[in-house]
Motif scaffolding. Structure first.
Motif, PDB file in Angstrom:
ATOM      1  N   ALA A  42     -11.286  -1.215  -5.454  1.00 16.40           N
ATOM      2  CA  ALA A  42      -9.983  -0.565  -5.298  1.00 16.40           C
ATOM      3  C   ALA A  42      -9.565   0.172  -6.569  1.00 16.40           C
ATOM      4  N   LEU A  86     -10.237   2.855  -8.872  1.00 15.93           N
ATOM      5  CA  LEU A  86     -11.048   4.068  -8.875  1.00 15.93           C
ATOM      6  C   LEU A  86     -11.329   4.562 -10.279  1.00 15.93           C
ATOM      7  N   LYS A 113      -2.607   7.880  -4.198  1.00 18.46           N
ATOM      8  CA  LYS A 113      -3.161   6.818  -5.044  1.00 18.46           C
ATOM      9  C   LYS A 113      -2.061   6.241  -5.937  1.00 18.46           C
ATOM     10  N   GLU A 158      -6.312   4.023 -11.912  1.00 17.10           N
ATOM     11  CA  GLU A 158      -6.037   4.679 -10.636  1.00 17.10           C
ATOM     12  C   GLU A 158      -6.495   3.730  -9.538  1.00 17.10           C
ATOM     13  N   ASP A 174      -6.768   2.645  -5.332  1.00 21.01           N
ATOM     14  CA  ASP A 174      -6.789   3.047  -3.925  1.00 21.01           C
ATOM     15  C   ASP A 174      -6.013   2.025  -3.111  1.00 21.01           C
ATOM     16  N   THR A 217      -5.237   2.026  -0.058  1.00 19.44           N
ATOM     17  CA  THR A 217      -5.713   1.792   1.315  1.00 19.44           C
ATOM     18  C   THR A 217      -6.644   0.606   1.391  1.00 19.44           C
ATOM     19  N   LYS A 218      -7.080   0.081   0.259  1.00 22.34           N
ATOM     20  CA  LYS A 218      -7.961  -1.084   0.237  1.00 22.34           C
ATOM     21  C   LYS A 218      -7.207  -2.364   0.593  1.00 22.34           C
TER      22      LYS A 218
END
Length: 421
Positions: free
Chosen positions: A44, A46, A399, A415, A417, A419-420
């Motif tokens: 997650a 990035l 993000k 950074e 994510d 959506t994880k």
């Protein structure tokens, strides 16, 4: 975040090299150099990097981050010999959209006042303050430390950088500088109205044309949360609060294994046993779908504090405690476009009989309602030094972008994510 590794094997020798990106290489005698990025600890995450590798100052703290109209990231922090030292100034690094690296720290503001500067009186500059001398040894100015910058991108307008100047927290005065080019250059400093400090650690929110700055004070009346509000994009300001708070025993007054007394009908009896109105500072603002605002605050009571507003910040409920641990260190929070809420914090509750807890681990938690929080990601968990004072936003790219103090030596950026989760 990156490994540069030199290996030399003697004659008639073989070896196997295990690299942090998962590669394994067999090598024979000779000299070898390996260069590899160290992967993040979770898919997650990035990006995981420092804003800078080297700087003119040894320590830094109090980071803040914002996204400009064109998608650039701008981060700010104070840096100097040590927190509270008069040489602490406000620095800015930028990461233009699409860039691989951050720009070097640029000076955006300082606490230096020329002897005849009329603003020196506003900052409380006098003969006891640290002198600044010219090449001939003459005193030409005096200075105080800078603290806790907070960035705010006015929708459709300027990028504002709020900060404080003072010998210590109780001596703070509020100031700001403005940028019309996304943080590349900054205006001369401007004082906030007398008695106003600006956002104390975490970003303002823009709600219905109103700038709401989450603020607080620390002094003889204890820790108190208030709000500084502008309905004309910063031309004039008014104050809401300080907020009332329920009673709770600060951790340093709790006996080991003791129970936190929170008795609203106890009156002076409870106070004599050590209970005080919840000591809360450094609020961050969440925005709920039904129009309510919620704050999350740092406390001296081992838990994150909260309060609610139904009228865009004009009035607030009493401050109460959430079932979320707090180590008496700064947190930050943001409401996502999808309505969920994100908290970044040190997932550790201060122990009874102590005033503060370790500033590790540094974690991310998510909530649907602002009340029940689920930890979903650990950014740092080393026992070495501290990972603290985070700032977090959701970018136009969807993000999460966060900056935080890394061992007081550097500012780290991640950074994430979302959506994880």
């Amino acid at each position: 975040t990156r490994l540069e590794w030199d290996i030399e094997l003697p004659a008639n020798t073989t070896g196997k090299v295990y690299l942090p990106d998962g590669r394994k290489e067999k090598i024979g005698s000779g000299s070898y150099h390996f260069s590899v990025d160290i992967p993040t600890k979770d898919s997650a995450i990035l990006s995981d990097e420092f804003l800078y590798e080297k700087a003119s100052f040894p320590e830094c703290h109090g980071a803040t981050i914002a996204e400009t109209k064109n998608g650039d990231l701008v981060a700010s922090f104070f840096g100097g010999t040590k927190e509270r030292n008069p040489d602490c100034c406000i620095w800015v690094c930028r990461k233009p959209k699409g860039a691989e690296t951050w720009t070097a720290p640029q000076l955006a503001a300082d606490g230096v006042f020329a002897l005849k500067d009329p603003q020196a009186v506003l900052a409380g500059i006098d003969s006891t303050c640290t002198p600044v001398k010219d090449a001939g040894g003459r005193i030409i100015a005096r200075r105080k430390a800078c603290w806790n910058p907070v960035l705010f991108q006015v929708p459709g307008g300027e990028l504002i950088l709020f900060y404080k100047i003072g010998l210590k927290v109780s001596d703070w005065t509020g100031w700001l500088v403005r940028s019309r080019d996304g943080g590349k250059t900054w205006s001369k400093r401007e004082p906030l109205p007398k008695g106003f400090l600006g956002p104390i650690k975490n970003k303002p929110e823009y709600v219905g044309g109103r700038i709401i700055c989450p603020s607080s004070t620390e002094g003889s009346e204890g820790w108190r949360v208030h709000f500084e509000i502008s309905d004309d994009k910063g031309k004039t300001w008014k104050m809401a609060g300080p907020l009332e708070a329920e009673l709770s025993v600060p951790t340093q007054h709790r006996k080991s294994g003791g129970i936190n007394a929170d008795d609203q009908e106890g009156g002076e009896t409870i106070r004599e046993k050590g209970a005080r109105p919840i000591y809360a500072i450094q609020p961050s603002i969440l925005k709920h779908k039904d129009g309510r605002l919620q704050i999350l605050c740092r406390t001296r009571n081992a838990q994150v504090a909260t309060a609610w507003s139904n009228d865009n910040g004009s009035t607030w409920s009493k401050v109460t405690l959430l079932n979320v641990p707090n180590n008496n260190s700064g947190t930050d929070a943001v409401t996502l476009k999808d309505g969920r809420h994100v908290l970044i914090y040190n997932n550790f509750a201060t122990l009874s009989g102590t005033p503060k807890g370790p500033r590790t681990p540094l974690c991310i938690a998510i909530s649907d309602d602002g009340l029940d929080w689920k930890p979903v990601l650990t950014l740092e968990e080393s026992p070495i030094s501290q990972y603290s004072y985070p700032s977090i936003i959701e970018g136009k790219d969807g993000k999460l972008h966060t900056v935080y103090t890394w061992r007081r030596q550097r500012i780290k950026y991640a950074e994430i994510d979302i959506t994880k989760f």
